[in-house]
Design an enzyme around this catalytic site. Sequence first.
Site, PDB file in Angstrom:
ATOM      1  N   LYS A 178       0.863  -1.187   0.000  1.00  0.00           N
ATOM      2  CA  LYS A 178       0.000   0.000   0.000  1.00  0.00           C
ATOM      3  C   LYS A 178       0.890   1.225   0.000  1.00  0.00           C
ATOM      4  O   LYS A 178       1.598   1.502   0.964  1.00  0.00           O
ATOM      5  CB  LYS A 178      -0.920   0.026   1.222  1.00  0.00           C
ATOM      6  CG  LYS A 178      -1.897   1.175   1.119  1.00  0.00           C
ATOM      7  CD  LYS A 178      -2.315   1.726   2.455  1.00  0.00           C
ATOM      8  CE  LYS A 178      -2.971   3.078   2.302  1.00  0.00           C
ATOM      9  NZ  LYS A 178      -2.033   4.131   1.825  1.00  0.00           N
ATOM     10  N   GLU A 253       7.540  -0.336  12.362  1.00  0.00           N
ATOM     11  CA  GLU A 253       8.675   0.605  12.336  1.00  0.00           C
ATOM     12  C   GLU A 253       8.078   1.994  12.439  1.00  0.00           C
ATOM     13  O   GLU A 253       7.471   2.483  11.481  1.00  0.00           O
ATOM     14  CB  GLU A 253       9.431   0.479  11.004  1.00  0.00           C
ATOM     15  CG  GLU A 253      10.173  -0.806  10.824  1.00  0.00           C
ATOM     16  CD  GLU A 253      11.389  -0.911  11.719  1.00  0.00           C
ATOM     17  OE1 GLU A 253      11.807   0.102  12.303  1.00  0.00           O
ATOM     18  OE2 GLU A 253      11.902  -2.022  11.845  1.00  0.00           O
ATOM     19  N   CYS A 287      12.745   9.073  10.049  1.00  0.00           N
ATOM     20  CA  CYS A 287      12.346   8.455  11.320  1.00  0.00           C
ATOM     21  C   CYS A 287      13.501   8.470  12.305  1.00  0.00           C
ATOM     22  O   CYS A 287      13.291   8.508  13.504  1.00  0.00           O
ATOM     23  CB  CYS A 287      11.850   7.039  11.081  1.00  0.00           C
ATOM     24  SG  CYS A 287      13.010   6.057  10.125  1.00  0.00           S
ATOM     25  N   GLU A 386       7.622  14.280  18.028  1.00  0.00           N
ATOM     26  CA  GLU A 386       8.201  14.082  16.693  1.00  0.00           C
ATOM     27  C   GLU A 386       7.541  15.065  15.737  1.00  0.00           C
ATOM     28  O   GLU A 386       6.316  15.144  15.666  1.00  0.00           O
ATOM     29  CB  GLU A 386       7.973  12.650  16.188  1.00  0.00           C
ATOM     30  CG  GLU A 386       8.698  12.414  14.876  1.00  0.00           C
ATOM     31  CD  GLU A 386       8.334  11.114  14.175  1.00  0.00           C
ATOM     32  OE1 GLU A 386       7.136  10.757  14.184  1.00  0.00           O
ATOM     33  OE2 GLU A 386       9.226  10.480  13.599  1.00  0.00           O
TER      34      GLU A 386
HETATM   35  P1  NAD Z   1       1.121   7.454   8.702  1.00  0.00           P
HETATM   36  O1  NAD Z   1       1.141   6.584   9.899  1.00  0.00           O
HETATM   37  O2  NAD Z   1       0.160   8.574   8.638  1.00  0.00           O
HETATM   38  O3  NAD Z   1       0.826   6.579   7.371  1.00  0.00           O
HETATM   39  C1  NAD Z   1       1.563   5.417   7.065  1.00  0.00           C
HETATM   40  C2  NAD Z   1       0.732   4.536   6.125  1.00  0.00           C
HETATM   41  O4  NAD Z   1      -0.374   3.983   6.845  1.00  0.00           O
HETATM   42  C3  NAD Z   1       0.128   5.290   4.934  1.00  0.00           C
HETATM   43  O5  NAD Z   1       0.265   4.475   3.771  1.00  0.00           O
HETATM   44  C4  NAD Z   1      -1.326   5.438   5.333  1.00  0.00           C
HETATM   45  O6  NAD Z   1      -2.219   5.562   4.249  1.00  0.00           O
HETATM   46  C5  NAD Z   1      -1.564   4.121   6.071  1.00  0.00           C
HETATM   47  N1  NAD Z   1      -2.749   4.113   6.931  1.00  0.00           N
HETATM   48  C6  NAD Z   1      -3.367   5.166   7.537  1.00  0.00           C
HETATM   49  N2  NAD Z   1      -4.426   4.733   8.266  1.00  0.00           N
HETATM   50  C7  NAD Z   1      -4.489   3.397   8.118  1.00  0.00           C
HETATM   51  C8  NAD Z   1      -5.353   2.379   8.621  1.00  0.00           C
HETATM   52  N3  NAD Z   1      -6.381   2.656   9.417  1.00  0.00           N
HETATM   53  N4  NAD Z   1      -5.120   1.101   8.274  1.00  0.00           N
HETATM   54  C9  NAD Z   1      -4.074   0.785   7.476  1.00  0.00           C
HETATM   55  N5  NAD Z   1      -3.233   1.702   6.961  1.00  0.00           N
HETATM   56  C10 NAD Z   1      -3.416   2.988   7.282  1.00  0.00           C
HETATM   57  O7  NAD Z   1       2.621   7.957   8.523  1.00  0.00           O
HETATM   58  P2  NAD Z   1       3.148   9.213   7.677  1.00  0.00           P
HETATM   59  O8  NAD Z   1       2.726  10.471   8.344  1.00  0.00           O
HETATM   60  O9  NAD Z   1       2.852   9.026   6.236  1.00  0.00           O
HETATM   61  O10 NAD Z   1       4.728   9.003   7.878  1.00  0.00           O
HETATM   62  C11 NAD Z   1       5.458   9.543   8.899  1.00  0.00           C
HETATM   63  C12 NAD Z   1       5.687   8.579  10.040  1.00  0.00           C
HETATM   64  O11 NAD Z   1       6.372   7.401   9.593  1.00  0.00           O
HETATM   65  C13 NAD Z   1       6.577   9.188  11.093  1.00  0.00           C
HETATM   66  O12 NAD Z   1       6.107   8.905  12.388  1.00  0.00           O
HETATM   67  C14 NAD Z   1       7.915   8.495  10.851  1.00  0.00           C
HETATM   68  O13 NAD Z   1       8.787   8.527  11.931  1.00  0.00           O
HETATM   69  C15 NAD Z   1       7.480   7.134  10.460  1.00  0.00           C
HETATM   70  N6  NAD Z   1       8.563   6.420   9.759  1.00  0.00           N
HETATM   71  C16 NAD Z   1       9.214   5.389  10.398  1.00  0.00           C
HETATM   72  C17 NAD Z   1      10.255   4.730   9.774  1.00  0.00           C
HETATM   73  C18 NAD Z   1      10.985   3.588  10.433  1.00  0.00           C
HETATM   74  O14 NAD Z   1      11.595   2.799   9.736  1.00  0.00           O
HETATM   75  N7  NAD Z   1      10.975   3.472  11.743  1.00  0.00           N
HETATM   76  C19 NAD Z   1      10.641   5.110   8.483  1.00  0.00           C
HETATM   77  C20 NAD Z   1       9.965   6.153   7.873  1.00  0.00           C
HETATM   78  C21 NAD Z   1       8.925   6.795   8.526  1.00  0.00           C
END
Ligand code: NAD
Length: 494
Positions: A178, A253, A287, A386
Site C-alpha cells: 500500500k 517501524e 524516522c 516528533e
Molecule cells: P502514517 O502513519 O500517517 O501513514 C503510514 C501509512 O499507513 C500510509 O500508507 C497510510 O495511508 C496508512 N494508513 C493510515 N491509516 C491506516 C489504517 N487505518 N489502516 C491501514 N493503513 C493505514 O505515517 P506518515 O505520516 O505518512 O509518515 C510519517 C511517520 O512514519 C513518522 O512517524 C515516521 O517517523 C514514520 N517512519 C518510520 C520509519 C521507520 O523505519 N521506523 C521510516 C519512515 C517513517
Amino acid sequence: MSDLQSYSMLIDGDWVAASDGGSFESVNPTTGAPWASIPAATAQDVDRAVRAAWYQFSEGPWSKMLPSQRGKLLRRLGDLLADKSEDLGRIETIDTGKMLKETRWQAKYIAEFFHFYAGLADKVTGETLPIDKPDMMAMTIREPLGVIAAVVPWNSQLFLVAVKIGPALAAGNTVVLKASEHASAAMLEFGKLIEEAGFPPGVVNIVCGMGEPCGRVLTTHPLVARISFTGGPGTARQIVRNSAENFAEVSLELGGKSPVVVFDDADLESATNGVMAGIFGASGQSCVAGSRLYLQDRIHDKFLAELSLRASKIQIGDPLAEETQMGPLCTLGQLNACETQVARAKDQGGTVHNGGKQPAHLNAGWFYEPTIVECPDQKMEIVDTEMFGPVLSVLRFRDEEEVVAKANDTKYGLASGIFTRDIARALRIQKQIRAGIVWINTYRVVSPIAEFGGFKDSGYGRESGAQAIYGYTRPKTVWINTSDAPIGNPFVMR
Ligand code: NAD
C-alpha cells in the site's frame, strides 16, 4: 482536459484505475500545486490484489519456483533499480520534495538491498533437533508465511520497499504494497521494474489510497499473513487492532525523537556534521532524525553558535537543483506542526537560534528554515514531540549519568548518537541507551547488512539484515518415526 499526470495501480499484473473510477491528487510540495492523479483503491480492488497474491503464493508459478530462481529475479530487480535511479529519483523528488541528489543516490544504493536478499534466497535453512525420544527424528522446515501486506509512509519510499519486499520475496512470500497517499507515484514507477524484472503477475501488487478503505481492508484481510508497517504510532495502534481480525503477524517501524549526545572531548567538526546530517538531512523528515541534541556544559555555547552559523548557510530551495541543500517539507500538515511546536516552545521559555519561520525568498511550497531551539527544560513539549521537520531541540548536560537519564526520558527508542573520543565511555553509554540503533561518532548510516528497528513507541520487529528473512518464514516441525516396530498402545504410559 486535466494536465495532471495520470497513474494506474498494479493489480494481478494489470495496470488499472480504481474499480469505481475514484482518484485523488498528489501535490508537489515545492510548488504547493497538484501534479498527478492517483487511483483510490476500493475495497474490491484491494480484495482482488490480495487474492492475486494468494493465488501466486498457493498454486501459481511463483509457488513452484526454486529459491535460487527467486534470487535471480530479485537480483535483476536490483540491477534495474540501479539503472533507473535517475528517473525514479526525479519522480520521488517531485512527489515528496526530497532532494534529487538524495533520492537518486538512495535508489542506486537500494539496489544493494535487493542484491543482498537475492543472495539469501537459497540460504534459509531449518534445523534437525536433538530430540529427547528414542527412534524418532525431528526437524524444522522454514516455510514462507503467505501474503504480506506492506504498508508504508511517504518518506524514503524505495528504502522502505526494499527492506520489506526484499526479504519477503526472497523467502517465497507474495506482497500487496500500500503506497502512501502522499507519495504513490515513485512506488508505481517502481512497479514497472517489478514487471520488467519478470516476476509472475500478482506476486507484487501495488494499491493506492487512504487509510480508509484501502489500508483497513488490506490489513484486516483474512488472506493476509503478516503486516509489515512503517508509519506513525497513531496509525500503528489502528493496525494492531486491525490484526485482531485476521491474526496476521505484525511488525512496526514507527517514529522517533532520537538523542544525539556530544561530549566535550568530541571531534567537534565531525560532531557538527553528524548533527547537521541527523536533523537537516532530508529536511528532518526521517524516522531516525537526531532531533534532540545534548551538549556538555564546557562546549555548549561554542558548539551552539557554530551550529547556528552553519544552519544559517544551508541553501534551501528547489530539490531538483544540484546546489540545493534542503528542500521543502512533504505536506502542509508538517509545516503547520513545525510552526505550532516552535511557537509553543517559545512560550515555554525556548530560544530560537536559527530559523523558526518560512524562508522569505520562497513564496510557494511547504518550505521551513533549518531551526534550532535552545530548551532550558527537558519537560518542554517540543523535546518529546516528533515533528518530521528540520527542528532541533538543544539541551545541556553535566555528566554521563545525567545525559543517559535525559536521553532515555522519551516515549520513543529508535536511534541515538554519541560523539566522544573516549571509546570506553561510548560503549558504557550505548549499553544504557534504550534505542534500537546507536551510532558512535557517526549518524544516519544504514546498510542491508545491519538490522533496523526500535523500542517502545518506535515499534517492534526488525528490518534489514540477514535475520529479517526469518521474520518472513515460519518453522514447520516434522516428526519421523525411524522404528520398524508398530507404535505403542496409546493408553499405556511409558
Ligand atoms: P502514517 O502513519 O500517517 O501513514 C503510514 C501509512 O499507513 C500510509 O500508507 C497510510 O495511508 C496508512 N494508513 C493510515 N491509516 C491506516 C489504517 N487505518 N489502516 C491501514 N493503513 C493505514 O505515517 P506518515 O505520516 O505518512 O509518515 C510519517 C511517520 O512514519 C513518522 O512517524 C515516521 O517517523 C514514520 N517512519 C518510520 C520509519 C521507520 O523505519 N521506523 C521510516 C519512515 C517513517
